[in-house]
Write a protein that holds these residues in place. Structure first.
Motif, PDB file in Angstrom:
ATOM      1  N   SER A   1       0.837  -1.203   0.000  1.00 29.24           N
ATOM      2  CA  SER A   1       0.000   0.000   0.000  1.00 29.24           C
ATOM      3  C   SER A   1       0.872   1.254   0.000  1.00 29.24           C
ATOM      4  O   SER A   1       2.081   1.197   0.244  1.00 29.24           O
ATOM      5  CB  SER A   1      -0.907   0.026   1.235  1.00 29.24           C
ATOM      6  N   LEU A   2       0.234   2.376  -0.243  1.00 29.45           N
ATOM      7  CA  LEU A   2       0.919   3.659  -0.181  1.00 29.45           C
ATOM      8  C   LEU A   2       1.445   3.901   1.233  1.00 29.45           C
ATOM      9  O   LEU A   2       2.554   4.411   1.410  1.00 29.45           O
ATOM     10  CB  LEU A   2      -0.040   4.772  -0.603  1.00 29.45           C
TER      11      LEU A   2
ATOM     12  N   ARG B   1      -4.779   0.481   9.881  1.00 29.56           N
ATOM     13  CA  ARG B   1      -4.269  -0.183   8.674  1.00 29.56           C
ATOM     14  C   ARG B   1      -5.333  -0.991   7.938  1.00 29.56           C
ATOM     15  O   ARG B   1      -5.017  -1.778   7.058  1.00 29.56           O
ATOM     16  CB  ARG B   1      -3.076  -1.086   8.983  1.00 29.56           C
ATOM     17  N   GLY B   2      -6.591  -0.824   8.279  1.00 30.80           N
ATOM     18  CA  GLY B   2      -7.654  -1.607   7.647  1.00 30.80           C
ATOM     19  C   GLY B   2      -8.744  -0.791   6.992  1.00 30.80           C
ATOM     20  O   GLY B   2      -9.741  -1.350   6.546  1.00 30.80           O
ATOM     21  N   GLY B   3      -8.604   0.521   6.925  1.00 32.70           N
ATOM     22  CA  GLY B   3      -9.608   1.357   6.273  1.00 32.70           C
ATOM     23  C   GLY B   3     -10.837   1.626   7.112  1.00 32.70           C
ATOM     24  O   GLY B   3     -11.872   2.019   6.596  1.00 32.70           O
ATOM     25  N   TYR B   4     -10.732   1.428   8.424  1.00 36.42           N
ATOM     26  CA  TYR B   4     -11.880   1.621   9.305  1.00 36.42           C
ATOM     27  C   TYR B   4     -11.894   2.988   9.974  1.00 36.42           C
ATOM     28  O   TYR B   4     -12.950   3.525  10.258  1.00 36.42           O
ATOM     29  CB  TYR B   4     -11.906   0.559  10.419  1.00 36.42           C
ATOM     30  N   CYS B   5     -10.731   3.544  10.268  1.00 35.12           N
ATOM     31  CA  CYS B   5     -10.683   4.720  11.139  1.00 35.12           C
ATOM     32  C   CYS B   5     -10.486   6.050  10.414  1.00 35.12           C
ATOM     33  O   CYS B   5     -10.844   7.085  10.932  1.00 35.12           O
ATOM     34  CB  CYS B   5      -9.597   4.552  12.197  1.00 35.12           C
TER      35      CYS B   5
ATOM     36  N   ILE C   1      -7.752  10.436   0.132  1.00 38.62           N
ATOM     37  CA  ILE C   1      -7.525   8.995  -0.032  1.00 38.62           C
ATOM     38  C   ILE C   1      -7.020   8.435   1.292  1.00 38.62           C
ATOM     39  O   ILE C   1      -6.490   9.170   2.123  1.00 38.62           O
ATOM     40  CB  ILE C   1      -6.506   8.687  -1.157  1.00 38.62           C
ATOM     41  N   LEU C   2      -7.188   7.141   1.479  1.00 41.06           N
ATOM     42  CA  LEU C   2      -6.650   6.451   2.646  1.00 41.06           C
ATOM     43  C   LEU C   2      -5.402   5.707   2.195  1.00 41.06           C
ATOM     44  O   LEU C   2      -5.469   4.810   1.352  1.00 41.06           O
ATOM     45  CB  LEU C   2      -7.668   5.471   3.224  1.00 41.06           C
ATOM     46  N   THR C   3      -4.245   6.059   2.764  1.00 43.14           N
ATOM     47  CA  THR C   3      -2.988   5.468   2.309  1.00 43.14           C
ATOM     48  C   THR C   3      -2.898   3.977   2.593  1.00 43.14           C
ATOM     49  O   THR C   3      -2.175   3.265   1.900  1.00 43.14           O
ATOM     50  CB  THR C   3      -1.773   6.181   2.932  1.00 43.14           C
ATOM     51  N   CYS C   4      -3.653   3.475   3.588  1.00 48.85           N
ATOM     52  CA  CYS C   4      -3.585   2.047   3.909  1.00 48.85           C
ATOM     53  C   CYS C   4      -4.375   1.200   2.920  1.00 48.85           C
ATOM     54  O   CYS C   4      -4.229  -0.024   2.908  1.00 48.85           O
ATOM     55  CB  CYS C   4      -4.070   1.778   5.334  1.00 48.85           C
ATOM     56  N   CYS C   5      -5.187   1.835   2.094  1.00 50.47           N
ATOM     57  CA  CYS C   5      -6.092   1.095   1.210  1.00 50.47           C
ATOM     58  C   CYS C   5      -5.801   1.257  -0.270  1.00 50.47           C
ATOM     59  O   CYS C   5      -6.539   0.750  -1.109  1.00 50.47           O
ATOM     60  CB  CYS C   5      -7.533   1.551   1.458  1.00 50.47           C
ATOM     61  N   CYS C   6      -4.730   1.989  -0.632  1.00 51.12           N
ATOM     62  CA  CYS C   6      -4.479   2.229  -2.052  1.00 51.12           C
ATOM     63  C   CYS C   6      -2.994   2.189  -2.366  1.00 51.12           C
ATOM     64  O   CYS C   6      -2.148   2.175  -1.481  1.00 51.12           O
ATOM     65  CB  CYS C   6      -5.073   3.567  -2.469  1.00 51.12           C
ATOM     66  N   LYS C   7      -2.722   2.154  -3.658  1.00 52.63           N
ATOM     67  CA  LYS C   7      -1.352   2.253  -4.162  1.00 52.63           C
ATOM     68  C   LYS C   7      -1.377   3.107  -5.423  1.00 52.63           C
ATOM     69  O   LYS C   7      -2.422   3.216  -6.082  1.00 52.63           O
ATOM     70  CB  LYS C   7      -0.762   0.868  -4.438  1.00 52.63           C
ATOM     71  N   PRO C   8      -0.261   3.713  -5.798  1.00 53.78           N
ATOM     72  CA  PRO C   8      -0.254   4.579  -6.979  1.00 53.78           C
ATOM     73  C   PRO C   8      -0.367   3.788  -8.278  1.00 53.78           C
ATOM     74  O   PRO C   8       0.183   2.700  -8.396  1.00 53.78           O
ATOM     75  CB  PRO C   8       1.091   5.296  -6.891  1.00 53.78           C
TER      76      PRO C   8
ATOM     77  N   VAL D   1      -4.729   6.694  -7.965  1.00 56.83           N
ATOM     78  CA  VAL D   1      -4.441   5.523  -7.144  1.00 56.83           C
ATOM     79  C   VAL D   1      -5.496   4.463  -7.398  1.00 56.83           C
ATOM     80  O   VAL D   1      -6.573   4.759  -7.906  1.00 56.83           O
ATOM     81  CB  VAL D   1      -4.394   5.875  -5.628  1.00 56.83           C
ATOM     82  N   GLU D   2      -5.159   3.220  -7.037  1.00 55.70           N
ATOM     83  CA  GLU D   2      -6.135   2.142  -7.114  1.00 55.70           C
ATOM     84  C   GLU D   2      -6.251   1.488  -5.745  1.00 55.70           C
ATOM     85  O   GLU D   2      -5.288   1.468  -4.971  1.00 55.70           O
ATOM     86  CB  GLU D   2      -5.759   1.113  -8.174  1.00 55.70           C
ATOM     87  N   GLN D   3      -7.414   0.977  -5.451  1.00 56.43           N
ATOM     88  CA  GLN D   3      -7.672   0.340  -4.164  1.00 56.43           C
ATOM     89  C   GLN D   3      -6.979  -1.018  -4.093  1.00 56.43           C
ATOM     90  O   GLN D   3      -7.001  -1.784  -5.044  1.00 56.43           O
ATOM     91  CB  GLN D   3      -9.173   0.151  -3.956  1.00 56.43           C
ATOM     92  N   VAL D   4      -6.372  -1.318  -2.945  1.00 59.09           N
ATOM     93  CA  VAL D   4      -5.793  -2.639  -2.692  1.00 59.09           C
ATOM     94  C   VAL D   4      -6.644  -3.396  -1.679  1.00 59.09           C
ATOM     95  O   VAL D   4      -6.486  -4.599  -1.513  1.00 59.09           O
ATOM     96  CB  VAL D   4      -4.327  -2.570  -2.218  1.00 59.09           C
ATOM     97  N   GLN D   5      -7.507  -2.662  -0.983  1.00 54.21           N
ATOM     98  CA  GLN D   5      -8.475  -3.261  -0.076  1.00 54.21           C
ATOM     99  C   GLN D   5      -9.625  -2.278   0.107  1.00 54.21           C
ATOM    100  O   GLN D   5      -9.457  -1.081  -0.083  1.00 54.21           O
ATOM    101  CB  GLN D   5      -7.850  -3.625   1.270  1.00 54.21           C
ATOM    102  N   ASP D   6     -10.791  -2.797   0.443  1.00 52.08           N
ATOM    103  CA  ASP D   6     -11.960  -1.947   0.648  1.00 52.08           C
ATOM    104  C   ASP D   6     -11.846  -1.186   1.953  1.00 52.08           C
ATOM    105  O   ASP D   6     -11.357  -1.706   2.962  1.00 52.08           O
ATOM    106  CB  ASP D   6     -13.237  -2.783   0.670  1.00 52.08           C
ATOM    107  N   ALA D   7     -12.318   0.049   1.926  1.00 52.66           N
ATOM    108  CA  ALA D   7     -12.335   0.885   3.127  1.00 52.66           C
ATOM    109  C   ALA D   7     -13.773   1.036   3.607  1.00 52.66           C
ATOM    110  O   ALA D   7     -14.701   1.115   2.802  1.00 52.66           O
ATOM    111  CB  ALA D   7     -11.748   2.256   2.810  1.00 52.66           C
TER     112      ALA D   7
END
Length: 88
Positions: free
Chosen positions: A22-23, A39-43, A70-77, A55-61
């Protein structure tokens, strides 16, 4: 290194993304003090502004972002990006 995404961060310079999960992982690898908590897109603690690029999502937030956030724990460039970390 033109094919490797470049990440520009306000007040922290520019570095090349090395294909971390992730980013947030990439920022930590560069020892950039990026905020995070779960680190899970919850907070939403890792929320930053995306100034340029995509960016693209690597996990759902589960935390909703608005506009250019954007949430850095949930995406990558996807390519070159520029982000702005929140002020302390």
């Amino acid at each position: 290194m033109s094919g490797i995404p470049r990440i520009k961060v306000n007040n922290h310079g520019t570095f090349f993304y090395q294909y971390e999960f992730s980013l947030l992982d990439a920022l930590e690898a560069q020892e950039i003090p990026a905020p995070y908590n779960c680190r899970g897109g919850y907070c939403g603690t890792c929320k930053v502004r995306l100034l340029d690029g995509e960016v693209e999502q690597v996990q759902d937030a589960l935390f909703d972002t608005v506009g250019d956030e954007i949430l850095t724990c949930c995406c990558k460039p996807v390519g070159h990006i520029e982000i702005e970390l929140p002020e302390d």
